[in-house]
Enzyme design. Structure first.
Site, PDB file in Angstrom:
ATOM      1  CG  ASN A   9      -1.751   1.220   1.377  1.00  0.00           C
ATOM      2  OD1 ASN A   9      -1.852   2.012   0.443  1.00  0.00           O
ATOM      3  ND2 ASN A   9      -2.389   1.392   2.530  1.00  0.00           N
ATOM      4  CE  LYS A  11      -0.085   3.348   4.711  1.00  0.00           C
ATOM      5  NZ  LYS A  11      -0.077   3.519   6.151  1.00  0.00           N
ATOM      6  CG  HIS A  96      -5.879   1.768   5.157  1.00  0.00           C
ATOM      7  ND1 HIS A  96      -5.501   2.721   6.072  1.00  0.00           N
ATOM      8  CD2 HIS A  96      -4.821   0.937   4.994  1.00  0.00           C
ATOM      9  CE1 HIS A  96      -4.246   2.469   6.449  1.00  0.00           C
ATOM     10  NE2 HIS A  96      -3.819   1.393   5.802  1.00  0.00           N
ATOM     11  CD  GLU A 168      -3.669  -2.687   7.260  1.00  0.00           C
ATOM     12  OE1 GLU A 168      -2.555  -2.909   6.808  1.00  0.00           O
ATOM     13  OE2 GLU A 168      -4.298  -1.645   7.035  1.00  0.00           O
ATOM     14  CB  SER A 214       5.145  -1.938  11.993  1.00  0.00           C
ATOM     15  OG  SER A 214       4.690  -0.613  12.185  1.00  0.00           O
TER      16      SER A 214
END
Ligand code: PEP
Length: 251
Positions: A9, A11, A96, A168, A214
């Protein structure tokens, strides 16, 4: 049997030439290696068509990071699921936590987006996860299962089979603080059991559940070794081919 998937991702990072350069590096790496998972990159809308034209999308899937909640029409600045599909992309990341938190995306909006993605032949990578206060209160499993009950558990069996789930924990996204392998496994197992209850054991067994937060080359192997962790949704470490390939090859 379910697929292992590693999805990046990006972003709001990478201008067009840097994005194409990264996509081409990954494409070349994947052409030369036999990897044991599906690999996807989630790129900014404006790069979708260019990136999809530069890579072998059968080896490196291309994903949007969002889509509009309406099919078409007077929605200035929005990008529809049909438009995304027409670029050659095959996936869309939905739900998300950054979209939920900064853009007010709730279950009602997400249900519309998931439906449009599926109608247009895109695979939703559907994110769920709890904030730190919820984790600290010990109610994280119930909270995340409720996020799914309000949204993707309303899908027909046929449609649910087409989605990928990404767990997540918000406290682990971009913080450098990863869930431990035990915390990830515990949640993924609970989600798989909830899917079995909502649909069937067979569907649960065939659903890919990715971990995000992470994830890096140094911890991917330990996370992916868990029986219910089927890969990762990767933010920061998807921005260089060395880090991203380090995670892809953790399988
Ligand atoms: C994400 O935002 O989906 C994510 C997992 O980010 P990071 O890997 O940077 O924590």
């Amino acid at each position: 049997m379910r697929k292992n998937v590693v999805a990046g991702n990006w972003k709001m990072n990478k201008n067009l030439s840097d994005g194409i350069a990264l996509a081409k590096e990954l494409d070349a790496e994947l052409a030369a290696k036999d990897v044991k998972c599906d690999v996807v990159i989630g790129v900014p809308f404006i790069h979708l068509a260019s990136v999809a034209a530069e890579v072998d999308t059968t080896k490196l899937g291309v994903s949007a990071q969002n889509c509009a909640a309406e099919a078409s029409g007077a929605y200035t600045g929005e990008v529809s699921a049909e438009m995304i599909k027409s670029t050659g992309a095959g996936y869309v990341i939905l739900g998300h936590s950054e979209r939920r938190e900064y853009y007010g995306e709730n279950s009602e909006i997400l249900n519309k987006k998931v439906a449009l993605a599926l109608e247009n032949g895109l695979t939703p990578i559907y994110c769920c996860g709890e904030a730190l206060e919820i984790r600290e209160s010990g109610t994280q499993n119930e909270y995340v299962i409720n996020q799914l009950k309000d949204t993707v558990f309303k899908l027909s069996e046929e449609d649910f089979k087409k989605i990928i789930i990404a767990y997540e924990p918000i406290w682990a996204i971009g913080t450098g603080k990863t869930a431990t392998a035990e915390q990830a496994q515990e949640m993924h197992k609970a989600l798989r059991e909830a899917i079995a209850e909502a649909y069937s054991a067979e569907i649960a067994d065939n659903t890919s559940i990715l971990y995000g937060g992470s994830c890096k080359p140094s911890n991917a192997k330990e996370l992916f070794a868990n029986p219910d962790v089927d890969g990762g949704l990767i933010g920061g470490a998807s921005l260089t081919s060395a880090d991203f390939m380090g995670i892809v090859t953790a399988f």
